[in-house]
Write an enzyme that holds these catalytic residues in place. Structure first.
Site, PDB file in Angstrom:
ATOM      1  N   ASP A 163      -4.382   3.601  -1.748  1.00 17.10           N
ATOM      2  CA  ASP A 163      -5.628   4.104  -1.015  1.00 17.10           C
ATOM      3  C   ASP A 163      -6.574   5.325  -1.927  1.00 17.10           C
ATOM      4  O   ASP A 163      -5.654   6.283  -1.446  1.00 17.10           O
ATOM      5  CB  ASP A 163      -5.318   3.456   0.159  1.00 17.10           C
ATOM      6  CG  ASP A 163      -4.633   2.504   0.758  1.00 17.10           C
ATOM      7  OD1 ASP A 163      -6.327   1.749   0.213  1.00 17.10           O
ATOM      8  OD2 ASP A 163      -4.098   2.179   0.798  1.00 17.10           O
ATOM      9  N   MET A 211     -11.460  -5.694   5.372  1.00 16.05           N
ATOM     10  CA  MET A 211     -10.895  -4.595   6.436  1.00 16.05           C
ATOM     11  C   MET A 211      -9.906  -5.984   7.459  1.00 16.05           C
ATOM     12  O   MET A 211     -11.397  -5.784   7.773  1.00 16.05           O
ATOM     13  CB  MET A 211     -11.078  -3.386   6.349  1.00 16.05           C
ATOM     14  CG  MET A 211     -12.028  -2.678   5.012  1.00 16.05           C
ATOM     15  SD  MET A 211     -10.370  -2.220   3.773  1.00 16.05           S
ATOM     16  CE  MET A 211      -8.904  -1.638   5.406  1.00 16.05           C
ATOM     17  N   MET A 253      -9.427   8.089  -0.030  1.00 11.19           N
ATOM     18  CA  MET A 253      -9.708   9.117   1.050  1.00 11.19           C
ATOM     19  C   MET A 253     -10.122  10.215   0.491  1.00 11.19           C
ATOM     20  O   MET A 253      -9.915  10.899  -0.104  1.00 11.19           O
ATOM     21  CB  MET A 253      -9.265   8.803   2.198  1.00 11.19           C
ATOM     22  CG  MET A 253      -8.727   7.366   2.195  1.00 11.19           C
ATOM     23  SD  MET A 253      -7.306   6.847   4.244  1.00 11.19           S
ATOM     24  CE  MET A 253      -6.513   5.677   3.304  1.00 11.19           C
ATOM     25  N   SER A 303       0.795  -1.555   0.408  1.00 12.02           N
ATOM     26  CA  SER A 303      -0.001   0.078  -0.298  1.00 12.02           C
ATOM     27  C   SER A 303       0.736   1.236  -0.397  1.00 12.02           C
ATOM     28  O   SER A 303       1.699   1.288   0.980  1.00 12.02           O
ATOM     29  CB  SER A 303      -0.993  -0.158   1.274  1.00 12.02           C
ATOM     30  OG  SER A 303      -1.869   1.253   1.671  1.00 12.02           O
ATOM     31  N   HIS A 334      -0.947  -1.234  -4.244  1.00 20.32           N
ATOM     32  CA  HIS A 334      -2.286  -0.912  -4.112  1.00 20.32           C
ATOM     33  C   HIS A 334      -2.243   0.541  -3.679  1.00 20.32           C
ATOM     34  O   HIS A 334      -1.599   0.950  -3.100  1.00 20.32           O
ATOM     35  CB  HIS A 334      -2.300  -1.644  -2.389  1.00 20.32           C
ATOM     36  CG  HIS A 334      -4.379  -1.713  -2.012  1.00 20.32           C
ATOM     37  ND1 HIS A 334      -4.835  -2.467  -2.123  1.00 20.32           N
ATOM     38  CD2 HIS A 334      -4.141  -0.689  -0.751  1.00 20.32           C
ATOM     39  CE1 HIS A 334      -5.507  -2.342  -1.265  1.00 20.32           C
ATOM     40  NE2 HIS A 334      -5.989  -1.043  -0.627  1.00 20.32           N
ATOM     41  N   HIS A 353      -8.123   1.338  -4.242  1.00 22.11           N
ATOM     42  CA  HIS A 353      -9.240   0.518  -3.025  1.00 22.11           C
ATOM     43  C   HIS A 353      -9.607   2.203  -3.107  1.00 22.11           C
ATOM     44  O   HIS A 353      -9.149   2.968  -2.449  1.00 22.11           O
ATOM     45  CB  HIS A 353      -8.285   0.157  -2.123  1.00 22.11           C
ATOM     46  CG  HIS A 353      -9.540  -0.024  -1.028  1.00 22.11           C
ATOM     47  ND1 HIS A 353      -8.155   0.449  -0.069  1.00 22.11           N
ATOM     48  CD2 HIS A 353     -10.155  -0.141  -0.671  1.00 22.11           C
ATOM     49  CE1 HIS A 353      -9.678  -0.333   1.553  1.00 22.11           C
ATOM     50  NE2 HIS A 353     -10.833  -0.106   0.808  1.00 22.11           N
TER      51      HIS A 353
HETATM   52  C1  DX5 Z   1      -6.432   1.874   5.592  1.00 22.19           C
HETATM   53  C2  DX5 Z   1      -5.964   1.012   4.387  1.00 22.19           C
HETATM   54  C3  DX5 Z   1      -5.225   0.507   3.807  1.00 22.19           C
HETATM   55  C4  DX5 Z   1      -3.632   0.133   4.311  1.00 22.19           C
HETATM   56  C5  DX5 Z   1      -2.761  -0.556   5.161  1.00 22.19           C
HETATM   57  O1  DX5 Z   1      -7.578   2.932   5.154  1.00 22.19           O
HETATM   58  O2  DX5 Z   1      -6.928   1.141   2.761  1.00 22.19           O
HETATM   59  O3  DX5 Z   1      -4.354  -0.020   2.317  1.00 22.19           O
HETATM   60  O4  DX5 Z   1      -2.258   1.374   3.696  1.00 22.19           O
HETATM   61  O5  DX5 Z   1      -2.177  -0.334   5.385  1.00 22.19           O
HETATM   62  P1  DX5 Z   1      -1.262  -0.907   7.194  1.00 22.19           P
HETATM   63  O6  DX5 Z   1      -0.899  -2.336   6.391  1.00 22.19           O
HETATM   64  O7  DX5 Z   1       0.274  -0.201   7.373  1.00 22.19           O
HETATM   65  O8  DX5 Z   1      -2.427  -1.426   8.156  1.00 22.19           O
HETATM   66 ZN    ZN Z   2      -6.228  -0.617   0.942  1.00 28.07          ZN
END
Ligand code: DX5
Ligand code: ZN
Length: 215
Positions: free
Chosen positions: A34, A136, A36, A7, A32, A65
């Site tokens: 992310d 998740m 938001m 990620s 990956h 994502h």
């Molecule tokens: C959280 C994200 C994840 C996050 C995972 O909302 O969707 O992809 O980056 O990070 P780690 O592996 O540090 O928990």
């Molecule tokens: Zn994610």
């Protein structure tokens, strides 16, 4: 062997090119990414311009994502960035089936993400239409959180549902994945491990990726 999806939320944004080069040279399978919006989750990350640049820096699969409300408004824009997989949250979609159809019709693989409180049974009626479930294992919004242990039972239940329907949907686990818990997660039935902090927070990210891959 698990699919490893670092990620980039935990990457050094001042040196994104170097981070992409490192991942390209590593055994990582997917990037990956992310997204938001500060509405669906209490944090804002990055959007199309960054993904567009990352797309130019790798030929690996870009796994986007979306942690946003009204994802249907942006599916075309994310297709234009070069996303290969587009994942929407079940909790953010009133018309989830329509959202999935839209993603597929744009020529992307479709993923559905579920929050820790969401029962896997709610996926029953879309499982045959999707390519990936992003389960998740932390509350979405931030990297570096602790893995929620009940996730293991959910992985086992979802793996059973997928097998009973004779489908090939991938199970991706997102949040709190470490070198210590990754084996148990894979043994429960996960196909894809997302890892942010574990990879980018380690002194040798490439070696960490290789270790996750060899589990
Ligand atoms: C959280 C994200 C994840 C996050 C995972 O909302 O969707 O992809 O980056 O990070 P780690 O592996 O540090 O928990
Ligand atoms: Zn994610």
């Amino acid at each position: 062997m698990p699919i490893i999806a670092p990620s980039l939320l935990s990457a050094n944004f001042l040196h994104l090119q170097d981070e992409c080069t490192m991942l390209n040279e590593s055994e990582a399978d997917w990037f990956h990414l992310d997204v938001m919006d500060g509405r669906f989750v209490p944090n804002i990350s990055f959007g199309m311009p960054i993904i567009q640049q990352i797309r130019k820096a790798t030929t690996k699969i870009c796994d986007v994502h979306l942690m946003i409300v009204e994802p249907e408004k942006y599916a075309e824009a994310f297709k234009a960035t070069g996303a290969d997989i587009l994942t929407v949250h079940l909790e953010a979609c009133t018309h989830l089936h329509r959202n999935i159809q839209q993603i597929k019709s744009l020529g992307m693989q479709a993923g559905v993400a579920i929050n820790p409180h969401t029962r896997v049974e709610l996926l029953q009626d879309v499982l045959q239409n999707i390519d990936l479930v992003c389960m998740m294992s932390v509350n979405p919004g931030f990297g570096g959180q602790q893995f929620i242990p009940q996730t293991i039972q959910k992985i086992i239940a979802l793996r059973k549902m997928i097998a009973e329907k004779n489908l090939h949907v991938k199970i991706e686990i997102d949040g709190g994945v470490t070198l210590e818990n990754a084996r148990e997660i894979i043994e429960a039935g996960a196909d894809v491990l997302v890892a942010g902090n574990t990879i980018f927070g380690s002194s040798n990210p490439k070696e960490t990726i290789a270790k996750l891959k060899s589990l």
